[in-house]
Design a protein around this motif. Structure first.
Motif, PDB file in Angstrom:
ATOM      1  N   ALA A  98     -93.007 -78.050  96.163  1.00  0.00           N
ATOM      2  CA  ALA A  98     -93.372 -79.097  95.375  1.00  0.00           C
ATOM      3  C   ALA A  98     -92.935 -80.490  95.449  1.00  0.00           C
ATOM      4  O   ALA A  98     -93.535 -81.476  95.021  1.00  0.00           O
ATOM      5  CB  ALA A  98     -93.227 -78.469  93.596  1.00  0.00           C
ATOM      6  N   GLY A  99     -91.714 -80.398  95.832  1.00  0.00           N
ATOM      7  CA  GLY A  99     -90.955 -81.780  95.908  1.00  0.00           C
ATOM      8  C   GLY A  99     -91.623 -82.496  97.204  1.00  0.00           C
ATOM      9  O   GLY A  99     -91.635 -83.825  97.292  1.00  0.00           O
ATOM     10  N   VAL A 100     -91.793 -81.563  98.132  1.00  0.00           N
ATOM     11  CA  VAL A 100     -92.571 -82.044  99.447  1.00  0.00           C
ATOM     12  C   VAL A 100     -93.761 -82.822  99.086  1.00  0.00           C
ATOM     13  O   VAL A 100     -94.418 -83.978  99.504  1.00  0.00           O
ATOM     14  CB  VAL A 100     -92.979 -80.805 100.242  1.00  0.00           C
ATOM     15  N   LEU A 101     -94.579 -82.024  98.304  1.00  0.00           N
ATOM     16  CA  LEU A 101     -95.989 -82.607  97.654  1.00  0.00           C
ATOM     17  C   LEU A 101     -95.741 -83.986  96.867  1.00  0.00           C
ATOM     18  O   LEU A 101     -96.541 -84.660  97.099  1.00  0.00           O
ATOM     19  CB  LEU A 101     -96.749 -81.673  97.021  1.00  0.00           C
ATOM     20  N   GLY A 102     -94.642 -83.986  96.143  1.00  0.00           N
ATOM     21  CA  GLY A 102     -94.509 -85.016  95.564  1.00  0.00           C
ATOM     22  C   GLY A 102     -93.914 -86.374  96.338  1.00  0.00           C
ATOM     23  O   GLY A 102     -94.494 -87.327  96.306  1.00  0.00           O
ATOM     24  N   GLY A 103     -93.272 -85.878  97.246  1.00  0.00           N
ATOM     25  CA  GLY A 103     -92.899 -87.080  98.201  1.00  0.00           C
ATOM     26  C   GLY A 103     -94.059 -87.613  98.987  1.00  0.00           C
ATOM     27  O   GLY A 103     -94.153 -88.812  99.493  1.00  0.00           O
ATOM     28  N   LEU A 104     -95.098 -86.637  98.984  1.00  0.00           N
ATOM     29  CA  LEU A 104     -96.450 -87.105  99.812  1.00  0.00           C
ATOM     30  C   LEU A 104     -97.241 -87.796  98.941  1.00  0.00           C
ATOM     31  O   LEU A 104     -98.489 -88.078  99.406  1.00  0.00           O
ATOM     32  CB  LEU A 104     -96.892 -85.828 100.466  1.00  0.00           C
ATOM     33  N   LYS A 105     -96.882 -87.719  97.754  1.00  0.00           N
ATOM     34  CA  LYS A 105     -97.819 -88.350  96.685  1.00  0.00           C
ATOM     35  C   LYS A 105     -99.133 -87.512  96.582  1.00  0.00           C
ATOM     36  O   LYS A 105    -100.204 -88.343  96.323  1.00  0.00           O
ATOM     37  CB  LYS A 105     -97.986 -89.929  96.900  1.00  0.00           C
ATOM     38  N   ALA A 106     -98.915 -86.323  96.675  1.00  0.00           N
ATOM     39  CA  ALA A 106    -100.245 -85.692  96.514  1.00  0.00           C
ATOM     40  C   ALA A 106    -100.427 -85.529  94.729  1.00  0.00           C
ATOM     41  O   ALA A 106     -99.716 -85.287  93.867  1.00  0.00           O
ATOM     42  CB  ALA A 106     -99.952 -84.058  97.032  1.00  0.00           C
ATOM     43  N   ASP A 107    -101.773 -85.617  94.556  1.00  0.00           N
ATOM     44  CA  ASP A 107    -102.417 -85.457  93.173  1.00  0.00           C
ATOM     45  C   ASP A 107    -102.845 -83.849  92.821  1.00  0.00           C
ATOM     46  O   ASP A 107    -102.764 -83.643  91.803  1.00  0.00           O
ATOM     47  CB  ASP A 107    -103.553 -86.034  92.961  1.00  0.00           C
ATOM     48  N   THR A 108    -103.283 -83.240  93.956  1.00  0.00           N
ATOM     49  CA  THR A 108    -103.832 -81.866  93.771  1.00  0.00           C
ATOM     50  C   THR A 108    -103.381 -80.835  94.936  1.00  0.00           C
ATOM     51  O   THR A 108    -103.293 -81.208  96.095  1.00  0.00           O
ATOM     52  CB  THR A 108    -105.337 -82.070  93.656  1.00  0.00           C
ATOM     53  N   LEU A 109    -103.460 -79.707  94.590  1.00  0.00           N
ATOM     54  CA  LEU A 109    -102.892 -78.621  95.551  1.00  0.00           C
ATOM     55  C   LEU A 109    -104.094 -77.626  95.496  1.00  0.00           C
ATOM     56  O   LEU A 109    -104.607 -77.187  94.549  1.00  0.00           O
ATOM     57  CB  LEU A 109    -101.622 -78.015  95.395  1.00  0.00           C
ATOM     58  N   ILE A 110    -104.628 -77.228  96.856  1.00  0.00           N
ATOM     59  CA  ILE A 110    -105.524 -76.020  96.957  1.00  0.00           C
ATOM     60  C   ILE A 110    -104.618 -74.794  97.685  1.00  0.00           C
ATOM     61  O   ILE A 110    -104.133 -75.360  98.694  1.00  0.00           O
ATOM     62  CB  ILE A 110    -106.682 -76.484  97.528  1.00  0.00           C
ATOM     63  N   CYS A 111    -104.534 -73.706  97.152  1.00  0.00           N
ATOM     64  CA  CYS A 111    -103.670 -72.907  97.853  1.00  0.00           C
ATOM     65  C   CYS A 111    -104.451 -71.210  97.628  1.00  0.00           C
ATOM     66  O   CYS A 111    -105.326 -71.330  96.672  1.00  0.00           O
ATOM     67  CB  CYS A 111    -102.320 -72.843  97.419  1.00  0.00           C
TER      68      CYS A 111
END
Length: 271
Positions: free
Chosen positions: A183-196
Motif C-alpha cells: 500500500a505504501g508502494v502504491l502511495g509512493g506511486l501516487k495511485a488513486d485506484t487498485l484493481i486486484c
C-alpha cells in the motif's frame, strides 16, 4: 472548546492490525477471541511510537521529529501504547490496531528519513508527472493478467487515465516489498485506484488509510480490466479479501472499513 490534536505522521499502516492469544479460542468478527473477552485497542499513531522507539531504537526526540510532534507528545503517546501492549500480553487479551490522529507519509521531501524511505525512492525512480485531472490506476500484474494474490505482487501495471481514456501505462517492480508495505508502494506511486484479485483484510485497511479505491476479486487480462472499470462494468469492492487464499497471513478478515483518507491524493488527518 478542546484544542484539536496535531496530526501525527506515520510511515505505513500496520501490516498486522489484529493479534490474538494462541489458546484463547476462535476469532470473532470483531477481533475478540472469546465471548466476554474485551480487546485492547491501540491507535495507529500509538503503534508508530512503538515501532520507531522500540523497533528502530530511535530516541523520543528523533521519534517526535519523524512524526512531526513534540517530545512531550511522544512521551504521552508512547506511554499509552506501552500500557496497552502490556495489558494485551499480561492479561491475554486480543490487540487491535486502528484509528487515531495520523497522516500516512507519502515519501515527500519533508520526510526526515527520506534517504531510507522506499516511497521516496519510488517517487524519484518513477517521476512521471501526474496531471491535475489524471486518475492513476494500478493493477496487480503478471504476464498480462491480473495477479491473484496482492500480498505477493512483484509488479504493478500503472495506467494514467484522462477524460476516460488511458494516456500512458508502465509496468513497475515492487522491489521485494510485500503485504502491508505494498500500500505504501502504491502511495509512493501516487495511485488513486487498485484493481486486484485476492487481498487480505490488513492490506485492505492499509489501502483505505492511503485513500486508494479498491476493486478486488477481478480476474483476466489486465488491460481489459481497466477498460471494464472505465466503462463502469465493475464497481468498487473490498469484500473479496478471503476468497482467494487462506487466513494464515496474520491479516484480519472482515470488519475492516474505516473510511480513512490518506496519501493517495488526499492529505487529511485521520481521526
Amino acid at each position: 472548546m478542546p484544542r484539536p490534536k496535531k496530526c501525527r505522521r506515520v510511515c505505513d499502516y500496520p501490516p498486522f492490525p489484529v493479534f490474538l492469544p494462541a489458546e484463547s479460542g476462535q476469532e470473532t468478527e470483531y477481533g475478540c477471541a472469546e465471548a466476554g473477552t474485551e480487546a485492547v485497542y491501540m491507535t495507529v499513531d500509538e503503534y508508530e511510537t512503538i515501532r520507531l522507539i522500540d523497533g528502530e531504537e530511535l530516541s523520543q526526540e528523533q521519534c517526535g521529529e519523524q512524526m512531526q510532534i513534540s517530545r512531550t507528545a511522544v512521551q504521552l503517546v508512547y506511554a499509552s501504547a506501552r500500557k496497552k501492549l502490556a495489558s494485551a500480553l499480561v492479561e491475554g487479551r486480543p490487540l487491535k490496531i486502528g484509528g487515531g490522529s495520523y497522516q500516512l507519509c507519502c515519501g515527500e521531501e519533508t520526510c526526515g528519513r527520506r534517504q531510507d524511505c522506499y516511497k521516496y525512492a519510488l517517487g524519484q525512480q518513477y517521476q512521471k508527472a501526474k496531471g491535475e485531472n489524471v486518475m492513476r490506476i494500478a493493477v496487480t500484474y503478471e504476464n498480462g493478467q491480473v495477479f491473484q494474490h496482492f500480498g505477493h505482487t512483484e509488479q504493478f501495471k500503472i495506467y494514467d487515465v484522462e477524460n476516460g481514456k488511458v494516456i500512458a501505462s508502465e509496468v513497475v517492480d515492487t522491489n521485494g516489498q510485500g503485504h502491508g508495505a505494498l500500500a505504501g508502494v502504491l502511495g509512493g506511486l501516487k495511485a488513486d485506484t487498485l484493481i486486484c484479485g485476492g487481498i487480505g483484510g490488513g492490506a485492505v485497511q492499509a489501502l483505505q488509510a492511503a485513500g486508494i479505491r479498491l476493486y478486488a476479486g477481478v480476474t483476466g487480462d489486465a488491460d481489459r480490466a481497466v477498460e471494464a472499470l472505465l466503462a463502469g462494468e465493475i464497481v468498487p469492492n473490498a469484500e473479496a479479501n478471503c476468497d482467494h487464499h487462506g487466513h494464515g497471513e496474520g491479516h484480519e478478515c472482515g470488519h475492516h472499513g474505516e473510511g480513512h483518507q490518506g496519501c493517495g491524493g488526499h492529505h487529511g488527518c485521520h481521526n
